[in-house]
Design a protein around this motif. Structure first.
Motif, mmCIF file in Angstrom:
data_model
loop_
_atom_site.group_PDB
_atom_site.id
_atom_site.type_symbol
_atom_site.label_atom_id
_atom_site.label_comp_id
_atom_site.label_asym_id
_atom_site.label_seq_id
_atom_site.Cartn_x
_atom_site.Cartn_y
_atom_site.Cartn_z
ATOM 1 N N VAL A 129 4.496 6.978 -7.122
ATOM 2 C CA VAL A 129 3.594 5.826 -6.834
ATOM 3 C C VAL A 129 4.218 4.915 -8.475
ATOM 4 O O VAL A 129 4.270 3.824 -7.960
ATOM 5 N N ASP A 130 4.403 5.434 -9.528
ATOM 6 C CA ASP A 130 4.789 4.646 -10.445
ATOM 7 C C ASP A 130 6.058 3.953 -10.412
ATOM 8 O O ASP A 130 6.328 2.695 -10.690
ATOM 9 N N VAL A 131 7.160 4.939 -9.813
ATOM 10 C CA VAL A 131 8.421 4.465 -9.960
ATOM 11 C C VAL A 131 8.300 3.465 -8.607
ATOM 12 O O VAL A 131 9.067 2.402 -8.640
ATOM 13 N N GLY A 132 7.714 3.546 -7.507
ATOM 14 C CA GLY A 132 7.483 2.571 -6.472
ATOM 15 C C GLY A 132 6.845 1.248 -6.879
ATOM 16 O O GLY A 132 7.533 0.203 -6.574
ATOM 17 N N ASP A 133 5.685 1.342 -7.598
ATOM 18 C CA ASP A 133 5.242 0.144 -8.284
ATOM 19 C C ASP A 133 6.229 -0.542 -9.186
ATOM 20 O O ASP A 133 6.168 -1.741 -8.935
ATOM 21 N N SER B 155 0.841 -1.189 0.030
ATOM 22 C CA SER B 155 0.091 0.102 0.036
ATOM 23 C C SER B 155 0.867 1.171 -0.095
ATOM 24 O O SER B 155 2.118 1.184 0.549
ATOM 25 N N ALA B 156 0.484 2.166 -0.524
ATOM 26 C CA ALA B 156 0.953 3.667 -0.553
ATOM 27 C C ALA B 156 1.128 4.146 0.950
ATOM 28 O O ALA B 156 2.022 4.978 1.194
ATOM 29 N N THR B 157 0.411 3.423 1.722
ATOM 30 C CA THR B 157 0.593 4.108 3.161
ATOM 31 C C THR B 157 1.688 3.471 4.073
ATOM 32 O O THR B 157 1.670 3.615 5.295
ATOM 33 N N SER B 158 2.327 2.451 3.296
ATOM 34 C CA SER B 158 3.459 1.810 4.141
ATOM 35 C C SER B 158 4.695 2.404 3.852
ATOM 36 O O SER B 158 5.008 2.981 2.881
ATOM 37 N N ALA B 159 5.496 2.562 4.940
ATOM 38 C CA ALA B 159 6.783 3.501 4.791
ATOM 39 C C ALA B 159 7.791 2.283 4.688
ATOM 40 O O ALA B 159 9.145 2.821 4.553
ATOM 41 N N ALA B 160 7.439 1.260 4.520
ATOM 42 C CA ALA B 160 8.685 0.116 4.510
ATOM 43 C C ALA B 160 9.115 -0.235 3.032
ATOM 44 O O ALA B 160 10.115 -0.942 2.920
ATOM 45 N N HIS B 161 8.680 0.774 1.907
ATOM 46 C CA HIS B 161 9.148 0.340 0.877
ATOM 47 C C HIS B 161 9.717 1.491 0.037
ATOM 48 O O HIS B 161 9.313 1.784 -1.251
ATOM 49 N N GLY B 162 10.515 2.185 0.644
ATOM 50 C CA GLY B 162 11.409 3.056 -0.127
ATOM 51 C C GLY B 162 10.713 4.634 0.030
ATOM 52 O O GLY B 162 9.628 4.823 0.387
ATOM 53 N N PRO B 163 11.766 5.439 -0.406
ATOM 54 C CA PRO B 163 11.175 6.850 0.041
ATOM 55 C C PRO B 163 10.084 7.398 -0.755
ATOM 56 O O PRO B 163 9.368 8.112 -0.439
ATOM 57 N N ALA B 164 9.974 7.038 -2.156
ATOM 58 C CA ALA B 164 8.984 7.485 -3.130
ATOM 59 C C ALA B 164 7.602 7.148 -2.808
ATOM 60 O O ALA B 164 6.778 7.876 -2.588
ATOM 61 N N LYS B 165 7.372 5.851 -2.442
ATOM 62 C CA LYS B 165 5.997 5.432 -2.196
ATOM 63 C C LYS B 165 5.589 5.959 -0.701
ATOM 64 O O LYS B 165 4.664 6.211 -0.292
ATOM 65 N N GLY C 277 11.678 -5.687 -8.338
ATOM 66 C CA GLY C 277 12.747 -5.967 -7.329
ATOM 67 C C GLY C 277 14.253 -5.443 -7.607
ATOM 68 O O GLY C 277 14.848 -5.441 -7.010
ATOM 69 N N ALA C 278 14.019 -4.451 -8.736
ATOM 70 C CA ALA C 278 15.056 -3.800 -9.220
ATOM 71 C C ALA C 278 14.840 -2.423 -9.214
ATOM 72 O O ALA C 278 13.569 -1.920 -8.797
ATOM 73 N N CYS C 279 15.656 -1.491 -9.812
ATOM 74 C CA CYS C 279 15.249 -0.149 -10.294
ATOM 75 C C CYS C 279 15.106 0.707 -9.100
ATOM 76 O O CYS C 279 14.504 1.862 -8.802
ATOM 77 N N VAL C 280 15.737 0.379 -7.876
ATOM 78 C CA VAL C 280 15.693 1.083 -6.897
ATOM 79 C C VAL C 280 16.592 2.508 -6.810
ATOM 80 O O VAL C 280 16.097 3.742 -6.557
ATOM 81 N N GLU C 281 17.510 2.459 -7.944
ATOM 82 C CA GLU C 281 18.277 3.668 -8.188
ATOM 83 C C GLU C 281 17.115 4.713 -8.857
ATOM 84 O O GLU C 281 17.440 5.925 -8.731
ATOM 85 N N ILE C 282 16.387 4.380 -9.645
ATOM 86 C CA ILE C 282 15.397 5.104 -10.234
ATOM 87 C C ILE C 282 14.276 5.728 -9.182
ATOM 88 O O ILE C 282 13.977 7.056 -9.322
ATOM 89 N N GLU C 283 13.997 5.183 -8.221
ATOM 90 C CA GLU C 283 13.126 5.623 -7.113
ATOM 91 C C GLU C 283 13.841 6.528 -6.542
ATOM 92 O O GLU C 283 13.256 7.672 -6.191
ATOM 93 N N HIS C 284 14.926 6.251 -6.054
ATOM 94 C CA HIS C 284 15.787 7.331 -5.158
ATOM 95 C C HIS C 284 16.006 8.787 -6.100
ATOM 96 O O HIS C 284 15.847 9.694 -5.920
ATOM 97 N N LEU C 285 16.308 8.510 -7.503
ATOM 98 C CA LEU C 285 16.628 9.364 -8.466
ATOM 99 C C LEU C 285 15.371 10.507 -8.586
ATOM 100 O O LEU C 285 15.267 11.704 -8.647
ATOM 101 N N ALA C 286 14.210 9.691 -8.628
ATOM 102 C CA ALA C 286 12.881 10.423 -8.703
ATOM 103 C C ALA C 286 12.656 11.177 -7.513
ATOM 104 O O ALA C 286 11.944 12.390 -7.450
#
Length: 324
Positions: free
Chosen positions: A163-167, A92-102, A173-182
């Motif tokens: 939300v898109d980069v988090g999804d 869920s977008a309400t969870s803090a456990a899956h990276g800064p973007a979400k 299971g990859a692309c965490v660098e894109i999430e951080h960049l966004a």
């Protein structure tokens, strides 16, 4: 350490499902008891477990409750519907456990999970993030803020990007660098917009400011930057303390600044320090305490809770300009 989204065959215990949804486990058990929202899967040992469809049903109910629908009515609305298309256990977008973007996007009205195709006049921010074009992405974020204003840009452009980069990360299971960049590009664009807005629209120095902060365990401060940008557009004086501010430090700042309002953001229940809020310094004249984010929802929403960026701006403007 962040983990990839589990496969379809994996199911979740009550505690794990509650963490995915950003609520307390006793709340989830209460919903099962009172409203019949029971887990439908079973582990190899025969224990009841939540699957992706169960979580999708619960998220739908939570969205209805956030929109003001009574809990019992929201549960009745979703209980017998099929959510079979949501078999993946997507966080869920309400969870803090899956990276800064979400985590930063939490608390906003959930956008459609389908990829959004921007109008021909808009640059696709998601494509820029995937191209790792940080400079242009930051520029386009700032341009969106200038064009639409902070509230509209955050809701319709920046939250969908986050939300898109988090999804994408959860699916692959990859692309965490894109999430951080966004996340960094959104933060950079928001800060730039706020600085420019303050230069163009000098705040009234006779008005008391607003203090924006996250408490000690909350590291996701992008919503504070969005709120600062929106308040700057309205000529409000702001003091942004940012992420992971100890309660004692926030209290000291309140004593020194004597604000008209204090806003505290929490993205998940474990960062919503209700006891800490009660220890905040009291001043004369008094200030309004406003809290935002899904972290405050567990155990009943506290006084001063707001559900969106627009609501937060309205509440804080009322505190600064009560006769306005």
């Amino acid at each position: 350490m962040m983990k990839a989204v589990p496969p379809e065959s994996e199911t979740l215990t009550v505690g794990a499902a509650a963490r995915r949804l950003g609520i307390a486990a006793p709340t989830l058990r209460s919903w099962e008891r009172r409203y019949g929202l029971s887990p439908s899967a079973r582990s190899a040992g025969g224990h009841r477990r939540y699957n992706g469809e169960d979580l999708a049903r619960l998220r739908a109910m939570m969205r209805l409750v956030d929109q003001g629908v009574p809990t019992a009515e929201a549960a009745s609305e979703v209980r017998d519907r099929s959510y079979a298309g949501s078999s993946q256990l997507v966080t869920s977008a309400t969870s803090a456990a899956h990276g800064p973007a979400k985590a930063a996007a939490s608390g906003a009205a959930p956008p459609s999970r389908a990829r959004r195709t921007p109008p021909s006049t808009q640059v696709d921010l998601f494509a820029l993030a995937n191209a790792m074009d940080a400079e242009r992405l930051t520029h386009e974020v700032a341009r969106s803020l200038d064009r639409y204003g902070a509230v509209e840009a955050w809701t319709s452009r920046l939250v969908p990007l986050l939300v898109d980069v988090g999804d994408q990360w959860e699916r692959t299971g990859a692309c965490v660098e894109i999430e951080h960049l966004a996340s960094e590009a959104v933060a950079g664009g928001l800060r730039y917009h706020t600085r420019r807005t303050i230069q163009r629209n000098r705040p009234n120095e006779t008005e008391r400011p607003v203090v924006l902060a996250c408490l000690e365990r909350e590291n996701h401060a992008l919503p504070l930057l969005a709120l600062a940008a929106a308040l700057a557009e309205r000529g409000v004086r702001i003091r942004t303390l940012g992420a992971a501010t100890p309660v004692t430090s926030l209290s000291n700042a309140v004593r020194l600044i004597r604000p008209a309002a204090v806003f505290v953001w929490s993205s998940a229940p474990e960062t919503a320090d209700r006891a800490g809020l009660r220890t905040l310094a009291r001043t004369r004249p008094a200030y309004s305490l406003v809290v935002g984010g899904p972290g405050w929802q567990g155990g009943g929403k506290p006084d001063g809770w707001v559900n969106s960026l627009a609501d937060a701006v309205e509440a804080l403007i009322r505190a600064v300009r009560p006769a306005g």
